[in-house]
Write a protein that holds these residues in place. Structure first.
Motif, PDB file in Angstrom:
ATOM      1  N   ALA A  68      13.785  24.467   3.173  1.00 55.12           N
ATOM      2  CA  ALA A  68      13.140  24.979   4.378  1.00 55.12           C
ATOM      3  C   ALA A  68      12.125  26.054   4.018  1.00 55.12           C
ATOM      4  CB  ALA A  68      14.186  25.538   5.336  1.00 55.12           C
ATOM      5  N   ALA A  69      12.512  26.975   3.108  1.00 57.75           N
ATOM      6  CA  ALA A  69      11.609  28.065   2.742  1.00 57.75           C
ATOM      7  C   ALA A  69      10.326  27.516   2.123  1.00 57.75           C
ATOM      8  CB  ALA A  69      12.306  29.009   1.767  1.00 57.75           C
ATOM      9  N   GLU A  70      10.475  26.534   1.256  1.00 54.46           N
ATOM     10  CA  GLU A  70       9.275  25.958   0.624  1.00 54.46           C
ATOM     11  C   GLU A  70       8.382  25.297   1.656  1.00 54.46           C
ATOM     12  OE1 GLU A  70      11.038  25.057  -3.859  1.00 54.46           O
ATOM     13  OE2 GLU A  70      11.206  23.545  -2.276  1.00 54.46           O
ATOM     14  N   ALA A  71       9.017  24.550   2.585  1.00 55.12           N
ATOM     15  CA  ALA A  71       8.234  23.881   3.618  1.00 55.12           C
ATOM     16  C   ALA A  71       7.560  24.903   4.532  1.00 55.12           C
ATOM     17  CB  ALA A  71       9.142  22.962   4.427  1.00 55.12           C
ATOM     18  N   ILE A  72       8.284  25.972   4.852  1.00 57.94           N
ATOM     19  CA  ILE A  72       7.722  26.992   5.744  1.00 57.94           C
ATOM     20  C   ILE A  72       6.534  27.681   5.083  1.00 57.94           C
ATOM     21  CG2 ILE A  72       8.208  29.249   6.796  1.00 57.94           C
ATOM     22  CD1 ILE A  72      11.161  28.150   7.089  1.00 57.94           C
ATOM     23  N   VAL A  73       6.692  28.010   3.795  1.00 55.63           N
ATOM     24  CA  VAL A  73       5.604  28.703   3.103  1.00 55.63           C
ATOM     25  C   VAL A  73       4.373  27.802   2.990  1.00 55.63           C
ATOM     26  CG1 VAL A  73       4.900  29.637   0.871  1.00 55.63           C
ATOM     27  CG2 VAL A  73       7.064  30.333   1.890  1.00 55.63           C
ATOM     28  N   GLU A  74       4.581  26.523   2.677  1.00 56.35           N
ATOM     29  CA  GLU A  74       3.449  25.585   2.628  1.00 56.35           C
ATOM     30  C   GLU A  74       2.734  25.559   3.972  1.00 56.35           C
ATOM     31  OE1 GLU A  74       4.610  21.606   1.463  1.00 56.35           O
ATOM     32  OE2 GLU A  74       5.502  22.419  -0.387  1.00 56.35           O
ATOM     33  N   SER A  75       3.552  25.466   5.027  1.00 59.09           N
ATOM     34  CA  SER A  75       3.003  25.359   6.365  1.00 59.09           C
ATOM     35  C   SER A  75       2.275  26.643   6.782  1.00 59.09           C
ATOM     36  CB  SER A  75       4.141  25.042   7.327  1.00 59.09           C
ATOM     37  OG  SER A  75       3.648  24.719   8.585  1.00 59.09           O
ATOM     38  N   LEU A  76       2.876  27.799   6.406  1.00 63.93           N
ATOM     39  CA  LEU A  76       2.243  29.089   6.725  1.00 63.93           C
ATOM     40  C   LEU A  76       0.925  29.221   5.973  1.00 63.93           C
ATOM     41  CD1 LEU A  76       5.197  31.661   6.654  1.00 63.93           C
ATOM     42  CD2 LEU A  76       3.729  31.156   8.598  1.00 63.93           C
ATOM     43  N   ASN A  77       0.930  28.848   4.704  1.00 61.19           N
ATOM     44  CA  ASN A  77      -0.284  28.977   3.904  1.00 61.19           C
ATOM     45  C   ASN A  77      -1.390  28.053   4.391  1.00 61.19           C
ATOM     46  OD1 ASN A  77       0.837  30.942   2.365  1.00 61.19           O
ATOM     47  ND2 ASN A  77       1.325  29.626   0.626  1.00 61.19           N
ATOM     48  N   ALA A  78      -0.980  26.943   5.025  1.00 58.61           N
ATOM     49  CA  ALA A  78      -1.985  26.041   5.565  1.00 58.61           C
ATOM     50  C   ALA A  78      -2.405  26.460   6.974  1.00 58.61           C
ATOM     51  CB  ALA A  78      -1.433  24.621   5.576  1.00 58.61           C
ATOM     52  N   GLY A  79      -1.725  27.452   7.524  1.00 62.66           N
ATOM     53  CA  GLY A  79      -2.056  27.923   8.866  1.00 62.66           C
ATOM     54  C   GLY A  79      -1.694  26.925   9.947  1.00 62.66           C
ATOM     55  N   GLU A  80      -0.614  26.151   9.729  1.00 65.61           N
ATOM     56  CA  GLU A  80      -0.277  25.088  10.671  1.00 65.61           C
ATOM     57  C   GLU A  80       0.897  25.417  11.580  1.00 65.61           C
ATOM     58  OE1 GLU A  80      -1.684  21.492   7.677  1.00 65.61           O
ATOM     59  OE2 GLU A  80       0.445  21.919   7.981  1.00 65.61           O
ATOM     60  N   PRO A  84       2.825  26.828  14.784  1.00 64.82           N
ATOM     61  CA  PRO A  84       2.423  27.083  16.175  1.00 64.82           C
ATOM     62  C   PRO A  84       2.367  28.585  16.490  1.00 64.82           C
ATOM     63  CG  PRO A  84       4.276  25.548  16.057  1.00 64.82           C
ATOM     64  CD  PRO A  84       4.049  26.041  14.689  1.00 64.82           C
ATOM     65  N   ALA A  85       1.700  28.896  17.585  1.00 65.87           N
ATOM     66  CA  ALA A  85       1.565  30.283  18.024  1.00 65.87           C
ATOM     67  C   ALA A  85       2.952  30.889  18.228  1.00 65.87           C
ATOM     68  CB  ALA A  85       0.779  30.315  19.324  1.00 65.87           C
ATOM     69  N   PRO A  86       3.150  32.168  17.994  1.00 70.07           N
ATOM     70  CA  PRO A  86       2.128  33.158  17.619  1.00 70.07           C
ATOM     71  C   PRO A  86       1.972  33.324  16.110  1.00 70.07           C
ATOM     72  CG  PRO A  86       4.210  34.239  18.118  1.00 70.07           C
ATOM     73  CD  PRO A  86       4.461  32.771  18.200  1.00 70.07           C
ATOM     74  N   TYR A  87       2.310  32.308  15.355  1.00 67.40           N
ATOM     75  CA  TYR A  87       2.284  32.452  13.902  1.00 67.40           C
ATOM     76  C   TYR A  87       1.152  31.638  13.271  1.00 67.40           C
ATOM     77  CZ  TYR A  87       6.905  34.313  14.866  1.00 67.40           C
ATOM     78  OH  TYR A  87       7.945  35.057  15.357  1.00 67.40           O
ATOM     79  N   GLY A  88       0.064  31.467  13.982  1.00 67.46           N
ATOM     80  CA  GLY A  88      -1.002  30.577  13.555  1.00 67.46           C
ATOM     81  C   GLY A  88      -1.807  31.045  12.355  1.00 67.46           C
ATOM     82  N   SER A  89      -1.815  32.359  12.085  1.00 65.14           N
ATOM     83  CA  SER A  89      -2.673  32.834  10.995  1.00 65.14           C
ATOM     84  C   SER A  89      -2.110  32.389   9.642  1.00 65.14           C
ATOM     85  CB  SER A  89      -2.756  34.363  11.031  1.00 65.14           C
ATOM     86  OG  SER A  89      -1.501  34.912  10.757  1.00 65.14           O
ATOM     87  N   ILE A  90      -2.996  32.335   8.661  1.00 65.29           N
ATOM     88  CA  ILE A  90      -2.594  31.883   7.324  1.00 65.29           C
ATOM     89  C   ILE A  90      -1.679  32.911   6.673  1.00 65.29           C
ATOM     90  CG2 ILE A  90      -3.513  31.554   4.981  1.00 65.29           C
ATOM     91  CD1 ILE A  90      -5.881  30.102   6.305  1.00 65.29           C
ATOM     92  N   GLY A  91      -0.614  32.438   6.043  1.00 67.88           N
ATOM     93  CA  GLY A  91       0.291  33.302   5.284  1.00 67.88           C
ATOM     94  C   GLY A  91       0.748  34.502   6.083  1.00 67.88           C
ATOM     95  N   LEU A  92       0.679  35.685   5.456  1.00 62.15           N
ATOM     96  CA  LEU A  92       0.953  36.920   6.175  1.00 62.15           C
ATOM     97  C   LEU A  92      -0.388  37.581   6.446  1.00 62.15           C
ATOM     98  CD1 LEU A  92       4.002  38.595   4.360  1.00 62.15           C
ATOM     99  CD2 LEU A  92       4.001  36.935   6.207  1.00 62.15           C
ATOM    100  N   SER A  93      -0.800  37.575   7.672  1.00 64.86           N
ATOM    101  CA  SER A  93      -2.040  38.223   8.077  1.00 64.86           C
ATOM    102  C   SER A  93      -3.223  37.767   7.206  1.00 64.86           C
ATOM    103  CB  SER A  93      -1.864  39.740   7.967  1.00 64.86           C
ATOM    104  OG  SER A  93      -2.861  40.380   8.718  1.00 64.86           O
ATOM    105  N   GLY A  94      -3.265  36.471   6.876  1.00 63.93           N
ATOM    106  CA  GLY A  94      -4.390  35.937   6.129  1.00 63.93           C
ATOM    107  C   GLY A  94      -4.174  35.837   4.633  1.00 63.93           C
TER     108      GLY A  94
END
Lengths: 457, 314
Positions: A62-74, A76-86
């Motif tokens: 899950a962590a790996e999938a979440i990080v991939e998804s966060l880094n791709a900025g994918e 949903p709101a309110p977490y749409g920005s890439i990674g941590l604050s870009g």
């Protein structure tokens, strides 16, 4: 002369070997001036041992999938920005196996050798007690993500340590409330729990809650097989002989599977109903060996108990893409930790920008703006994290206990039914925070014994 | 005057550790602390192995030492480091002196299994003691050292490390002299032929008793020092895998010198630590391969490397 030389030889070898060890140690450490991007997060989860299968590995995936998804900025709101604050996130994963001594050493290595910015980790309660003092010493923001013992923030208070999942008291409280709603005239119950901290605590909480909510119900037997026993013949006999109405169990993983496999053919569940505190991660493996009507929880509103929403759909989608299976509760715990940290980090950044020197003040505008647009430091993230409320795939999470460092959530229970080779959960009931969690300032066991009075939230 | 090489190396190593570690990163200091704690336990194991006995239950004293030090605070509110270490020594000495009455009658696998059984009894007792946190254990805090307040100060870690170094140095020097003494030399004689030792007029039972107590006290010291350095103790310390780790390090180090345990422990801890980092999924395999290599190519342990090198030069 010769004797002196001979005497000195081991001295030089000795010094040489020490120098060599020190040199290796120095070389192995990554250079300190590594650039400030990306953000390195250390993830500590079981990769080996009995807890790896049901908890550790699902959390890692899950962590790996979440990080991939966060880094791709994918996300949903309110977490749409890439990674941590870009800034993109980089994961450093280590194994949680080996006991608290090794974990303390590895935590230091993670912080000082790997230079991680934040640590997310720990499933074992023992590790969750051992790590916080070290996190304080090293001043490293650490998010405990899956352990349940209330002792962490009830016995001490920490500045650098947060836990983004609620503590385990609610498992027993909500479980008992659910049971008593369907069986208000409960007369007897028994328990089978592993003889180690988790099993003992779970049974202690359970009996304490029932003594308050249903004092007339009697304990027929309490079986405490050792952790990893594998054979439950004697325990099953004892349970069958004592004929309880309901059996409480906090078994998990291989132990739970073995117990179910051995007790179903013997007809234990024709006499008694079953309540599984931590049955959810194994549920898909119990098809054919779990009676319909078994009460099951996920230690929080996770998995099938999670509310419908975009974040929940997102987690299920990315986890399913990796494994072909629905995420279980450790996967939700992992998501809660990453999203909580992200929410705190971005709130801290926003606060900085907001408090920047306004344009009108000509003096120091440039410096002020530069300062404001820098990434928040650990202290600022901590300030934003305390008492934070954030959205997660399992609903709203409030950091309201332990001086704003311990999360609270409601929880849910349901009953199983096997339909066409699949186990579904029905009759789901949701219990809000005030019914299942002690308020700030009172220990869990005192709260239970004092009559489970709902606090003000 | 004869210069004893081992003492010179020991003293030089102590001086080097004390002088250079403040300049090393924190984690390296911790790695050395942990290695020394293991080293002092293995020093005792080495004495037993020289006597021909392998204990698979030294986790008993390691854990007992840690709990004797750690429970002083919850029971009596004592957080003085010197008292904690003294308590560990006293408790392990008393318990081992009693258990040795039984254990000294057994050899080989019987000794190994019986010692294992005792350590698992302690493990079982601690797991059932929920007031001490069962398997979760509890945190250990040190506030003072010889009355000096050290908690939360910048030099707390270094002081604990320095104390560990000094204790290890003292134990190693004493052990070195002991091994050269009349009774110390009996160890190998007992391993080779007990009957002849008895015929020569020495008591095998008494020697084994003494060695058992000595090794137990060293294990207790290691446990207490580990408890204060790590800051947390749990029953895992008495579990057989912990005892197995000590046997592992003993085999890895070899029994040639009092330096060997410390060297072996440092190498073991470094391999483990870097294996954790570089192969999180297969770190156990890295340790296993090291073990196999040592058994296959260095049956006398790592110490035989040094011996071989010095023989070649001479």
């Amino acid at each position: 002369m010769n004797t002196v030389l001979r005497a000195l030889r081991p001295l030089t070898t000795g010094l040489f070997s020490i120098a060599a060890i020190i040199a290796v140690v120095m070389l192995a450490a990554p250079s300190a001036q590594a650039s400030d991007k990306p953000i390195r997060i250390g993830l500590v989860t079981f990769l080996s041992g009995p807890a790896a299968g049901p908890f550790g590995v699902p959390a890692r995936i899950a962590a790996e999938a979440i990080v991939e998804s966060l880094n791709a900025g994918e996300v949903p709101a309110p977490y749409g920005s890439i990674g941590l604050s870009g800034l993109p996130i980089e994961l450093v994963i280590i194994d949680e196996a080996g006991g608290a001594t090794k974990q303390v050493a590895e935590f230091r290595n993670l912080v000082e050798r790997q230079k991680v910015d934040f640590v997310i980790g720990y499933i074992s309660s023992g590790d969750c007690l051992a790590i916080p003092p070290v996190a304080e010493e090293l001043k490293k923001l650490t998010v405990l993500f899956d352990c349940g013992t209330p002792r962490v923030f009830e016995e001490a208070s920490y500045k650098y340590v947060f836990r983004t999942r609620p503590h385990a008291t609610m498992d027993a409280v909500a479980g008992a409330r659910y049971l008593l709603e369907t069986r208000p005239d409960l007369k007897s119950y028994a328990g089978i729990n592993q003889n180690y901290a988790w099993g003992q605590d779970s049974w202690k909480d359970w009996t304490a809650v029932l003594e308050v909510l249903r004092p007339k119900a009697k304990v027929t037997t309490s079986q405490m097989p050792k952790f990893g026993a594998g054979q439950y013949g004697a325990e099953i006999s004892a349970l069958m002989r004592s004929r309880p109405e309901v059996i409480h169990s906090s078994l998990w993983g291989g132990d739970l599977e073995a117990f179910m496999l051995q007790s179903t053919p013997r007809g234990l569940f024709r006499r008694s109903d079953l309540l599984l505190i931590a049955g959810e991660p194994n549920l898909h493996r119990l098809v054919g060996n779990i009676p319909d009507g078994t009460i099951v929880g996920a230690r929080g509103p996770h998995g099938v108990f999670a509310p419908k929403g975009k974040l929940n759909d997102w987690l299920r989608r990315i986890y399913k893409a990796k494994t072909g299976r629905e995420p279980n509760y450790p996967a939700y715990s992992a998501a809660q930790a990453f999203l909580g940290l992200k929410a705190a980090y971005e709130r801290a950044r926003l606060e900085k920008v907001k408090s920047a020197i306004p344009m009108a003040a000509v003096e120091g505008v440039k410096e002020g703006m530069e300062q404001a647009y820098q990434m928040p430091n650990t202290e600022e993230v901590i300030a934003a994290f305390e008492n934070l409320t954030f959205e997660s795939p399992s609903g709203k999470v409030m950091m309201k206990l332990g001086k704003g460092h311990q999360a609270v959530q409601g929880t849910a229970y349901g009953t199983t039914r096997t339909v066409g080779g699949k186990i579904i959960i029905e009759n789901i009931k949701y219990y809000p925070v005030e019914q299942v969690q002690p308020p700030e300032g009172i220990s869990s066991i005192d709260w239970i014994k004092g009559g489970l009075k709902p606090g003000r939230w | 005057m004869r210069i004893d090489r081992t003492i010179i190396v020991l003293t030089a190593a102590m001086a080097a550790l004390l002088a250079f570690t403040p300049f090393l990163p924190n984690w390296a200091m911790f790695l050395f602390t942990v290695s020394l704690c293991y080293g002092v336990v293995v020093l005792g194991m080495m004495l037993l192995v020289r006597t021909g006995l392998v204990s698979f239950g030294h986790g008993l004293y390691y854990c007992l030492g840690a709990y004797a030090a750690g429970t002083l605070e919850p029971l009596f509110g004592i957080t003085e480091l010197a008292v904690m270490i003294g308590s560990a020594v006293a408790v392990t000495a008393i318990v081992s002196a009693i258990l040795a009455l039984l254990l000294r009658k057994y050899r080989d696998i019987f000794f190994a299994m019986l010692s294992l059984a005792f350590s698992m009894i302690l493990y079982g007792l601690l797991v059932k003691t929920s007031s001490l946190g069962s398997t979760d254990g509890f945190n250990v805090t040190v506030k003072t050292l010889f009355g000096l307040h050290i908690a939360d100060t910048a030099y707390e870690r270094y002081l604990i490390f320095a104390l560990t170094v000094l204790i290890c140095w003292t134990c190693a020097v004493l052990m070195h002299f002991y091994l050269k003494s009349h009774r110390g030399r009996l160890a190998e004689a007992i391993r080779d032929n007990e009957l002849r030792v008895e015929y020569m007029g020495a008591s095998v039972a008494n020697t084994i008793h003494l060695h058992y107590v000595m090794s137990a006290v060293l294990a207790g010291l290691g446990g207490a020092l580990m408890a204060v350095s790590v800051g947390h103790i749990d029953p895992e310390m008495a579990y057989w895998t912990t005892s197995g780790e000590f046997v592992f390090i003993t085999i890895l180090s070899g029994t040639g010198s009092v330096l060997a345990p410390f060297l072996g422990a440092t190498i073991f801890e470094s391999i483990r630590s870097f294996a954790y980092e570089y192969s999180p999924n297969t770190w156990q395999m890295a340790l296993g391969i090291t073990m196999l290599m040592v058994i296959m190519f260095l049956p006398g342990g790592l110490w035989s490397l040094f011996k071989r090198a010095s023989r070649r030069v001479a």
